[in-house]
Design a protein around this motif. Structure first.
Motif, PDB file in Angstrom:
ATOM      1  N   SER A  43       0.827  -1.210   0.000  1.00  0.00           N
ATOM      2  CA  SER A  43       0.000   0.000   0.000  1.00  0.00           C
ATOM      3  C   SER A  43       0.859   1.257   0.000  1.00  0.00           C
ATOM      4  N   GLU A  44       1.976   1.198   0.723  1.00  0.00           N
ATOM      5  CA  GLU A  44       2.877   2.359   0.752  1.00  0.00           C
ATOM      6  C   GLU A  44       3.421   2.672  -0.640  1.00  0.00           C
ATOM      7  N   ARG A  45       3.684   1.643  -1.431  1.00  0.00           N
ATOM      8  CA  ARG A  45       4.110   1.855  -2.814  1.00  0.00           C
ATOM      9  C   ARG A  45       3.046   2.622  -3.603  1.00  0.00           C
ATOM     10  N   THR A  46       1.809   2.164  -3.452  1.00  0.00           N
ATOM     11  CA  THR A  46       0.711   2.810  -4.183  1.00  0.00           C
ATOM     12  C   THR A  46       0.533   4.248  -3.725  1.00  0.00           C
ATOM     13  N   ILE A  47       0.620   4.487  -2.416  1.00  0.00           N
ATOM     14  CA  ILE A  47       0.456   5.844  -1.880  1.00  0.00           C
ATOM     15  C   ILE A  47       1.537   6.767  -2.428  1.00  0.00           C
ATOM     16  N   LEU A  48       2.777   6.297  -2.432  1.00  0.00           N
ATOM     17  CA  LEU A  48       3.879   7.110  -2.956  1.00  0.00           C
ATOM     18  C   LEU A  48       3.651   7.442  -4.432  1.00  0.00           C
ATOM     19  N   LYS A  49       3.160   6.471  -5.181  1.00  0.00           N
ATOM     20  CA  LYS A  49       2.907   6.699  -6.603  1.00  0.00           C
ATOM     21  C   LYS A  49       1.793   7.725  -6.798  1.00  0.00           C
ATOM     22  N   LEU A  50       0.712   7.595  -6.022  1.00  0.00           N
ATOM     23  CA  LEU A  50      -0.412   8.529  -6.142  1.00  0.00           C
ATOM     24  C   LEU A  50      -0.003   9.933  -5.703  1.00  0.00           C
ATOM     25  N   GLU A  51       0.799  10.022  -4.645  1.00  0.00           N
ATOM     26  CA  GLU A  51       1.272  11.336  -4.187  1.00  0.00           C
ATOM     27  C   GLU A  51       2.124  12.014  -5.257  1.00  0.00           C
ATOM     28  N   ALA A  52       2.944  11.222  -5.953  1.00  0.00           N
ATOM     29  CA  ALA A  52       3.778  11.778  -7.029  1.00  0.00           C
ATOM     30  C   ALA A  52       2.904  12.289  -8.172  1.00  0.00           C
ATOM     31  N   LEU A  53       1.839  11.555  -8.481  1.00  0.00           N
ATOM     32  CA  LEU A  53       0.925  11.984  -9.547  1.00  0.00           C
ATOM     33  C   LEU A  53       0.173  13.252  -9.154  1.00  0.00           C
ATOM     34  N   ILE A  54      -0.208  13.333  -7.867  1.00  0.00           N
ATOM     35  CA  ILE A  54      -0.896  14.533  -7.375  1.00  0.00           C
ATOM     36  C   ILE A  54       0.031  15.741  -7.447  1.00  0.00           C
ATOM     37  N   GLU A  55       1.282  15.529  -7.034  1.00  0.00           N
ATOM     38  CA  GLU A  55       2.261  16.620  -7.082  1.00  0.00           C
ATOM     39  C   GLU A  55       2.492  17.074  -8.523  1.00  0.00           C
ATOM     40  N   LYS A  56       2.488  16.136  -9.426  1.00  0.00           N
ATOM     41  CA  LYS A  56       2.649  16.466 -10.839  1.00  0.00           C
ATOM     42  C   LYS A  56       1.499  17.343 -11.309  1.00  0.00           C
ATOM     43  N   GLY A  57       0.282  17.023 -10.865  1.00  0.00           N
ATOM     44  CA  GLY A  57      -0.879  17.825 -11.229  1.00  0.00           C
ATOM     45  C   GLY A  57      -0.838  19.201 -10.600  1.00  0.00           C
ATOM     46  N   ASP A  58      -0.344  19.271  -9.367  1.00  0.00           N
ATOM     47  CA  ASP A  58      -0.250  20.561  -8.673  1.00  0.00           C
ATOM     48  C   ASP A  58       0.746  21.502  -9.332  1.00  0.00           C
ATOM     49  N   HIS A  59       1.676  20.950 -10.083  1.00  0.00           N
ATOM     50  CA  HIS A  59       2.691  21.775 -10.735  1.00  0.00           C
ATOM     51  C   HIS A  59       2.308  22.153 -12.164  1.00  0.00           C
ATOM     52  N   GLY A  60       1.024  22.120 -12.419  1.00  0.00           N
ATOM     53  CA  GLY A  60       0.541  22.666 -13.681  1.00  0.00           C
ATOM     54  C   GLY A  60       0.166  21.669 -14.744  1.00  0.00           C
ATOM     55  N   ASP A  61       0.423  20.385 -14.524  1.00  0.00           N
ATOM     56  CA  ASP A  61       0.048  19.394 -15.532  1.00  0.00           C
ATOM     57  C   ASP A  61      -1.403  18.981 -15.286  1.00  0.00           C
ATOM     58  N   LYS A  62      -2.326  19.730 -15.855  1.00  0.00           N
ATOM     59  CA  LYS A  62      -3.752  19.504 -15.608  1.00  0.00           C
ATOM     60  C   LYS A  62      -4.280  18.267 -16.325  1.00  0.00           C
ATOM     61  N   SER A  63      -3.452  17.666 -17.186  1.00  0.00           N
ATOM     62  CA  SER A  63      -3.892  16.478 -17.924  1.00  0.00           C
ATOM     63  C   SER A  63      -3.666  15.193 -17.129  1.00  0.00           C
ATOM     64  N   THR A  64      -3.138  15.325 -15.905  1.00  0.00           N
ATOM     65  CA  THR A  64      -2.867  14.135 -15.099  1.00  0.00           C
ATOM     66  C   THR A  64      -4.178  13.486 -14.658  1.00  0.00           C
ATOM     67  N   ILE A  65      -4.439  12.312 -15.181  1.00  0.00           N
ATOM     68  CA  ILE A  65      -5.641  11.543 -14.832  1.00  0.00           C
ATOM     69  C   ILE A  65      -5.199  10.192 -14.288  1.00  0.00           C
ATOM     70  N   VAL A  66      -5.754   9.801 -13.164  1.00  0.00           N
ATOM     71  CA  VAL A  66      -5.369   8.544 -12.526  1.00  0.00           C
ATOM     72  C   VAL A  66      -6.496   7.533 -12.677  1.00  0.00           C
ATOM     73  N   ASN A  67      -6.184   6.404 -13.248  1.00  0.00           N
ATOM     74  CA  ASN A  67      -7.136   5.295 -13.351  1.00  0.00           C
ATOM     75  C   ASN A  67      -7.021   4.468 -12.070  1.00  0.00           C
ATOM     76  N   LEU A  68      -7.909   4.739 -11.121  1.00  0.00           N
ATOM     77  CA  LEU A  68      -7.795   4.099  -9.810  1.00  0.00           C
ATOM     78  C   LEU A  68      -8.006   2.587  -9.878  1.00  0.00           C
ATOM     79  N   GLU A  69      -8.885   2.136 -10.763  1.00  0.00           N
ATOM     80  CA  GLU A  69      -9.090   0.688 -10.865  1.00  0.00           C
ATOM     81  C   GLU A  69      -7.789  -0.005 -11.295  1.00  0.00           C
ATOM     82  N   GLU A  70      -7.086   0.620 -12.216  1.00  0.00           N
ATOM     83  CA  GLU A  70      -5.810   0.064 -12.665  1.00  0.00           C
ATOM     84  C   GLU A  70      -4.788   0.052 -11.532  1.00  0.00           C
ATOM     85  N   GLU A  71      -4.738   1.152 -10.774  1.00  0.00           N
ATOM     86  CA  GLU A  71      -3.786   1.230  -9.659  1.00  0.00           C
ATOM     87  C   GLU A  71      -4.119   0.211  -8.571  1.00  0.00           C
ATOM     88  N   PHE A  72      -5.411   0.053  -8.292  1.00  0.00           N
ATOM     89  CA  PHE A  72      -5.809  -0.918  -7.273  1.00  0.00           C
ATOM     90  C   PHE A  72      -5.587  -2.348  -7.755  1.00  0.00           C
TER      91      PHE A  72
END
Length: 363
Positions: free
Chosen positions: A40-69
Motif C-alpha cells: 500500500s505504501e508503494r501505491t500511496i507514494l505513486k499517487l502522491e507523485a501523480l498529485i504533485e505532478k498535477g499541482d505543478h501545472g500538468d492539468k492532464s494528469t488523470i489517474v485510473n484508480l481501478e488500474e492502480e488498485f
C-alpha cells in the motif's frame, strides 16, 4: 485455472478446500498485514507523485484508480501467496502482462459463438491463439519455478506446528510455503499450480473493484469520507498497522460492506442443482413454487437482490450506517431479519435467512 478452487469438480474442491483453509490462520494473517502495508505504501507514494505532478501545472494528469488498485492487489497476492514480488505498481511485469492477456482471451472465448480455438492447428495459425499459448506459458513457467523452489527447501511439519511458526523471521512467509510444508498434503505440481493460478486470477480483479467502488462512493459523499478519515486517524494514531487494529476500523468495514451491496463482486452467481428440488415462489412469484430438475443451472443476480426495495430501505443510496440497526419485515416470508448484535465480534454483518430459495427467486 484447471482444477483450481473455482472450476474444480466437487470431489477435488472438497479435498483442496480442506487443505488450503488452515493456511489462513492468525499468525499468517498478521504477517500478511505487513505485506498489505508494504504494498500500500508503494501505491500511496505513486499517487502522491501523480498529485504533485498535477499541482505543478500538468492539468492532464488523470489517474485510473481501478488500474492502480489492480496493481496493488496483484503485488499483495504475489507476495502473500507465492512469495514473488511482481512490483506491478512501479513497472510492467511480464507475468502480469501475460495474466491480463489470458483474461482477455477468456472473455473472448466466453462471448464468441463458435469455439474455433478447438479446431486442429488453430493454436498455431491464429495470431491471438499463439499469443494466448505464449502468455499461458509465461505464467505457468513462473508458477512452476516457484513451486520447484519451495519444494527444494521443504520443511515438512504438522498443521499445528506450521500455524505456530514465527512468520516475522520466515524468509518466504507465503501460502505456497505453508501448502508445500504441510505433512500429509502431498499434491502434484499441476494441482498446486491450478490452486495458485485461481487465487491470482480470481483474487485481484474482485479486490480492485471493491476498492475502486468504495473510493467512488466516498468521493460522492464527503461527510462519510470525513467520518472514515476520523476513524482511521483515531485507530492508527501511531501509524503502526496490525490485524487487531484493523478489526477496530468498524466504519471502514461498513463502507466496504455497503460498497459490496451496491456493486457486488461478482454481480452474478451461477449454481447447478445436484438433485431435483423445489424452490418457493418468493416475492411476486408462483405460490406453488418452482420444480428444479437435477442439472439445472440457476443464475442469481446479486446486483438486483442488493437493490431490491423489497429487502432494502432506500436501496440505491450509499448508507454504511444501515448495518448498525436491526431490520425485520414480517411480510418477507422465511426471513428472520437482520440484527447487528447477532454475531458479536464478527468482522462483517451477517443475517439468518430461513429459506435460501426465497433469496434466489425474490428479485
Amino acid at each position: 485455472m484447471g482444477k483450481g478452487l473455482i472450476p474444480a469438480d466437487l470431489d477435488t474442491w472438497k479435498q483442496r478446500r480442506k487443505v488450503i483453509t488452515p493456511g489462513f490462520h492468525a499468525l499468517f494473517i498478521e504477517a500478511m498485514v505487513r505485506v498489505f502495508t508494504k504494498c500500500s505504501e508503494r501505491t500511496i507514494l505513486k499517487l502522491e507523485a501523480l498529485i504533485e505532478k498535477g499541482d505543478h501545472g500538468d492539468k492532464s494528469t488523470i489517474v485510473n484508480l481501478e488500474e492502480e488498485f489492480s496493481n496493488l492487489a496483484l503485488d499483495i497476492i504475489g507476495l502473500g501467496v507465492f512469495n514473488f514480488d511482481f512490483d506491478s505498481v512501479n513497472k510492467e511485469s511480464p507475468v502480469i502482462k501475460a495474466v491480463y492477456g489470458t483474461l482477455f482471451e477468456a472473455e473472448h472465448r466466453s462471448t464468441f459463438y463458435i469455439p474455433y480455438w478447438n479446431l486442429p492447428l488453430t493454436q498455431w495459425i491464429v495470431p491471438r491463439q499463439r499469443k494466448f499459448r505464449s502468455d499461458l506459458k509465461v505464467i505457468n513457467d513462473c508458477l512452476d519455478d516457484l513451486i520447484k523452489n519451495a519444494k527444494e527447501t521443504r520443511q515438512e511439519a504438522d498443521v499445528e506446528k506450521l500455524q505456530q511458526r514465527d512468520y516475522s523471521s520466515l524468509k518466504d512467509a507465503s501460502l505456497l510455503r505453508f501448502l508445500v510444508d504441510m505433512r500429509g498434503a502431498d499434491v502434484d505440481d499441476r494441482q498446486l499450480r491450478d490452486d495458485l493460478m485461481t487465487m491470482l486470477i480470481a483474487g485481484h480483479e474482485t479486490t480492485a473493484a471493491v476498492l475502486t467502488w468504495s473510493i467512488f462512493l466516498l468521493a460522492q459523499n464527503p461527510t462519510k469520507m470525513r467520518k472514515a478519515q476520523a476513524e482511521i486517524d483515531s485507530v492508527l494514531i501511531d501509524g503502526a498497522i496490525t490485524a487487531e487494529k484493523l478489526k477496530k476500523l468498524e466504519y471502514i468495514r461498513l463502507i466496504i460492506v455497503e460498497a459490496l451491496r451496491l456493486y457486488p463482486q461478482p454481480p452474478l452467481l451461477i449454481r447447478r442443482s445436484l438433485r431435483p428440488d423445489k424452490l418457493p415462489g418468493g416475492y411476486n412469484g408462483a405460490k406453488e413454487g418452482y420444480e428444479i430438475p437435477a442439472g439445472t443451472d440457476i443464475f442469481l443476480s446479486i446486483y438486483n437482490l442488493h437493490r431490491s426495495p423489497y429487502f432494502w430501505d432506500s436501496p440505491n443510496e450509499f448508507e454504511p450506517e444501515r448495518f448498525t440497526v436491526p431490520k425485520k419485515d414480517e411480510n418477507i416470508e422465511g426471513w428472520a431479519g437482520f440484527d447487528p448484535d447477532r454475531s458479536p465480534g464478527a468482522m462483517y454483518p451477517n443475517e439468518v435467512c430461513l429459506n435460501i430459495g426465497l433469496v434466489i427467486l425474490s428479485y
